[in-house]
Design a protein around this motif. Sequence first.
Motif, PDB file in Angstrom:
ATOM      1  N   PRO A  54       0.851  -1.187   0.000  1.00  0.00           N
ATOM      2  CA  PRO A  54       0.000   0.000   0.000  1.00  0.00           C
ATOM      3  C   PRO A  54       0.889   1.240   0.000  1.00  0.00           C
ATOM      4  O   PRO A  54       1.863   1.310   0.756  1.00  0.00           O
ATOM      5  N   SER A  55       0.574   2.186  -0.874  1.00  0.00           N
ATOM      6  CA  SER A  55       1.421   3.371  -1.008  1.00  0.00           C
ATOM      7  C   SER A  55       0.625   4.507  -1.610  1.00  0.00           C
ATOM      8  O   SER A  55      -0.139   4.298  -2.555  1.00  0.00           O
ATOM      9  N   TYR A  84       4.710   6.012   6.454  1.00  0.00           N
ATOM     10  CA  TYR A  84       4.310   6.877   5.353  1.00  0.00           C
ATOM     11  C   TYR A  84       5.470   7.496   4.576  1.00  0.00           C
ATOM     12  O   TYR A  84       5.333   7.809   3.416  1.00  0.00           O
ATOM     13  N   LEU A 138      -0.238  -0.072  -4.379  1.00  0.00           N
ATOM     14  CA  LEU A 138      -1.656   0.261  -4.499  1.00  0.00           C
ATOM     15  C   LEU A 138      -2.047   1.331  -3.491  1.00  0.00           C
ATOM     16  O   LEU A 138      -1.701   1.248  -2.318  1.00  0.00           O
ATOM     17  N   LEU A 165      -5.270   3.615  -1.749  1.00  0.00           N
ATOM     18  CA  LEU A 165      -6.716   3.639  -1.506  1.00  0.00           C
ATOM     19  C   LEU A 165      -7.349   4.895  -2.069  1.00  0.00           C
ATOM     20  O   LEU A 165      -8.547   4.920  -2.317  1.00  0.00           O
ATOM     21  N   VAL A 197      -3.494  10.949   2.822  1.00  0.00           N
ATOM     22  CA  VAL A 197      -2.276  10.408   3.423  1.00  0.00           C
ATOM     23  C   VAL A 197      -2.597   9.711   4.749  1.00  0.00           C
ATOM     24  O   VAL A 197      -3.322  10.252   5.583  1.00  0.00           O
ATOM     25  N   LEU A 198      -2.067   8.509   4.900  1.00  0.00           N
ATOM     26  CA  LEU A 198      -2.197   7.743   6.142  1.00  0.00           C
ATOM     27  C   LEU A 198      -0.825   7.715   6.824  1.00  0.00           C
ATOM     28  O   LEU A 198       0.178   8.094   6.226  1.00  0.00           O
ATOM     29  N   GLY A 215       0.868   1.734   6.138  1.00  0.00           N
ATOM     30  CA  GLY A 215       0.080   0.886   5.258  1.00  0.00           C
ATOM     31  C   GLY A 215      -0.933  -0.015   5.950  1.00  0.00           C
ATOM     32  O   GLY A 215      -1.694  -0.718   5.275  1.00  0.00           O
ATOM     33  N   ALA A 238      -4.737   0.718   5.221  1.00  0.00           N
ATOM     34  CA  ALA A 238      -4.970   0.430   3.802  1.00  0.00           C
ATOM     35  C   ALA A 238      -4.998  -1.079   3.563  1.00  0.00           C
ATOM     36  O   ALA A 238      -5.838  -1.589   2.811  1.00  0.00           O
TER      37      ALA A 238
END
Length: 236
Positions: A89-90, A117, A137, A139, A143-144, A147, A150
């Motif tokens: 997740p990115s 992050y 991938l 979402l 910004v989270l 990962g 996500a």
Amino acid sequence: MRIDIVTIFPEFFSVLDVSLLGKARQSGLIDVAVHDLRDHTHDRHRTVDDTPYGGGAGMVMKPEPWGEAIDSILGDGGDAETETTVVFPSPAGELFTQATARELATARHLVFGCGRYEGIDQRVFEHTATRARVRLLSLGDYVLNGGEVATMAMIEAITRLVPGMVGNPESLVEESHEEGLLEYPSYTKPASWRGLEVPPVLLSGNHAAIAAWRYEQRVERTRRVRPELLPPPALD
Ligand code: 97T
């Protein structure tokens, strides 16, 4: 389906035991294992990050623990493991959509690498790509902190599409996005509530009229809130 998750917050994924997934895990349909990235460090402080080459704010995740963790999951890689997809997740990844979920729901083996992050050393993606299919991938455009959230969202979207996961297969195809349109509004009893009425067509018993109304509602709602989902208008 086998799912491996690599994270510095393994306890975050304990909710998998109590969610809908818990049942699928017990039945053996979906087999999830969570791995602590820090178990693949060898220093006293179990260090997983370092300052970025070229300068700048924040820290970057070091490649060595990731390399070891991925090795331990994929095996030492005599045969190229083409049946495995490794998802990172990115915010810099391609958009994760219902089509992505449908595609990944057919995989035998998924690995999720949860980075913080500021990111993971780029060579981890390159090296992993020599051993498995790698997908970065996102979402969506926000910004989270890492990962993990996500990954949870993607696992839920993917696993509910695995055959045998949901009781009623019709409930899968009729939902938002499955036909490129948003869902129609839903109502249940009572027919009148706090002065608000259920649209009369839904009480008519006329199934063709109900289907037509629902389709119209979906198109109108999509046009209003997500016009980019609709096909472009014809030029003529
Ligand atoms: O913002 C992030 C940081 C790390 C890993 C993933 C994300 C992200 O994923 N979708 C949107 C943002």
